[in-house]
Write a protein that holds these residues in place. Structure first.
Motif, PDB file in Angstrom:
ATOM      1  N   UNK A  58      28.907  23.896  44.888  1.00  0.00           N
ATOM      2  CA  UNK A  58      29.068  23.075  43.677  1.00  0.00           C
ATOM      3  C   UNK A  58      30.481  22.479  43.628  1.00  0.00           C
ATOM      4  N   UNK A  59      31.436  23.299  43.982  1.00  0.00           N
ATOM      5  CA  UNK A  59      32.835  22.857  43.989  1.00  0.00           C
ATOM      6  C   UNK A  59      33.017  21.705  44.984  1.00  0.00           C
ATOM      7  N   UNK A  60      32.435  21.866  46.154  1.00  0.00           N
ATOM      8  CA  UNK A  60      32.569  20.831  47.191  1.00  0.00           C
ATOM      9  C   UNK A  60      31.878  19.536  46.754  1.00  0.00           C
ATOM     10  N   UNK A  61      30.705  19.669  46.164  1.00  0.00           N
ATOM     11  CA  UNK A  61      29.978  18.475  45.721  1.00  0.00           C
ATOM     12  C   UNK A  61      30.752  17.737  44.628  1.00  0.00           C
ATOM     13  N   UNK A  62      31.398  18.512  43.772  1.00  0.00           N
ATOM     14  CA  UNK A  62      32.162  17.867  42.702  1.00  0.00           C
ATOM     15  C   UNK A  62      33.391  17.162  43.275  1.00  0.00           C
ATOM     16  N   UNK A  63      34.055  17.826  44.210  1.00  0.00           N
ATOM     17  CA  UNK A  63      35.229  17.198  44.846  1.00  0.00           C
ATOM     18  C   UNK A  63      34.840  15.932  45.591  1.00  0.00           C
ATOM     19  N   UNK A  64      33.639  15.949  46.163  1.00  0.00           N
ATOM     20  CA  UNK A  64      33.174  14.776  46.906  1.00  0.00           C
ATOM     21  C   UNK A  64      32.731  13.663  45.968  1.00  0.00           C
ATOM     22  N   UNK A  65      32.642  13.971  44.689  1.00  0.00           N
ATOM     23  CA  UNK A  65      32.239  12.956  43.717  1.00  0.00           C
ATOM     24  C   UNK A  65      30.734  12.836  43.569  1.00  0.00           C
TER      25      UNK A  65
END
Lengths: 119, 273
Positions: A58-65
């Protein structure tokens, strides 16, 4: 092995897919547990995705936008007597990345399935 | 609802691996997992079963991801991948560090060549200017850089800054070498501590504080074994060699900062809206 920037791993595709599926049912935002539950049902898995794996993705997806998140009103959590909740929603970029990944997976699967067709 | 031993174990693990992270990031991860646990227990209660085994397995299988996530939070971003922005302040700080570093490098070379005579005759005023330029320029540029990321620095940075200023004052006022070596040691040591903290934000390369720490360690060893750093050409060369990483680190820092200051990502990522 380092991943190519912007590429999605299967769990991330599942998360985006779960969020989009929930959205189609009128649930525009979903918290981590709801997404994990939806993925479990979709995969007919016995267990929910591990905490670390889920929240890292989830963190990675959010950082990726690809996802955007917001914290709910703390009063709501207090009224329900539970911890505060973080809601995620799929962004347009996330929707496009999901569609692109699904399409490329389909393209890859097609020649293979064609190859095993009896002539 | 939150009292099962497995849930307690998960909370303890989250508490452990988020230690030392910025408070908002830590609270966000703890609260997010706490809500997940709450939901999982609520669901299990509805179905009339225990969630303990599932929780323990989710904890176990997620540990590698937790650890890599934690390491990613503490790893500074490579300065080259960050968006560099140049401002008057950063250019001035960079040029100050660069000028002071080059001046000290020239001074050290001259010291190796002519020895104590550097403090006499027509060269003496230049020596004083050189020493003062470093004594003032190095702390000013380091503290100036730290000021720009002050909200991300802790008490260790303040300690480093104080040590550095004391060491710089000693270096500027003690041309005779009468002051205890430990006070001079504070200069590279304090600077290394301060810039290590600053480099943790991705603002400067880790190489800078490591080089300064190398000078501090070498200076300590020289002090312990009683190695003279002035006197004959060999001793002076040894002294210059010890200070070389410190001086070169300022030149590297100066060039890097004068090109522009990397803009670290917002620390508020993952925090509540």
């Amino acid at each position: 092995m380092r991943r190519k920037a912007g590429s999605l791993v299967p769990l991330e595709v599942s998360i985006l897919g779960a969020a989009l599926e929930l959205r189609s049912r009128g649930i525009n935002e979903a918290h981590g547990f709801l997404l994990a539950k939806h993925i479990r049902e979709g995969r007919r898995a016995r267990r929910l995705t591990a905490y670390g794996t889920l929240y890292k993705a989830l963190d990675r997806l959010e950082r990726a936008g690809y996802l955007a998140s917001r914290w709910e009103d703390p009063q709501l959590a207090a009224d329900d007597g539970r911890p505060r909740r973080r809601h995620y929603r799929v962004t347009m970029a996330g929707e496009a990345a999901h569609a692109e990944t699904i399409a490329s997976e389909r393209d890859e699967a097609l020649p293979r399935s064609a190859a095993i067709q009896p002539s | 609802m939150t009292g099962s031993p497995a849930a307690g174990l998960v909370r303890a693990w989250v508490d452990l691996y988020t230690r030392g992270l910025p408070a908002e990031l830590r609270a966000a991860r703890c609260d997010e997992v706490a809500d997940d646990l709450w939901c999982e227990q609520a669901e299990a209660a509805t179905l009339g079963r225990s969630a303990g085994v599932d929780m323990a397995l989710r904890l176990l299988f997620g540990m590698p991801a937790d650890i890599t996530w934690r390491l990613a939070q503490t790893r500074p971003m490579p300065a080259e991948t960050l968006n560099r922005r140049s401002s008057m302040n950063s250019r001035a700080l960079g040029l100050l560090a660069l000028a002071a570093g080059v001046t000290w490098a020239v001074w050290l070379s001259a010291f190796v060549a002519i020895g104590a005579e550097i403090w006499s005759g027509g060269v003496a005023p230049w020596s004083i200017v050189a020493i003062f330029l470093g004594g003032i320029g190095f702390p000013l540029s380091a503290i100036g850089l730290a000021y720009q990321v002050q909200d991300r620095l802790g008490w260790l940075s303040a300690l480093g800054a104080v040590m550095m200023v004391i060491g710089a004052l000693v270096a500027m006022t003690d041309s005779t070498g009468a002051a205890p070596a430990i006070l001079l040691l504070l200069f590279p040591l304090g600077s290394a501590i301060l810039l290590w903290e600053v480099s943790g934000t991705g603002f400067v390369s880790r190489v800078v504080p490591i080089a300064q720490a190398a000078t501090a360690v070498a200076l300590s060893i020289a002090g312990v074994v009683g190695l003279p750093l002035d006197g004959g050409p060999a001793e002076r060369a040894t002294g210059a060699l010890i200070f070389a990483p410190f001086v070169l680190s300022w030149i590297v820092l100066g060039v890097s900062v004068a090109r522009g200051v990397p803009q670290p990502e917002s620390a508020g990522r993952g925090s509540p809206a």
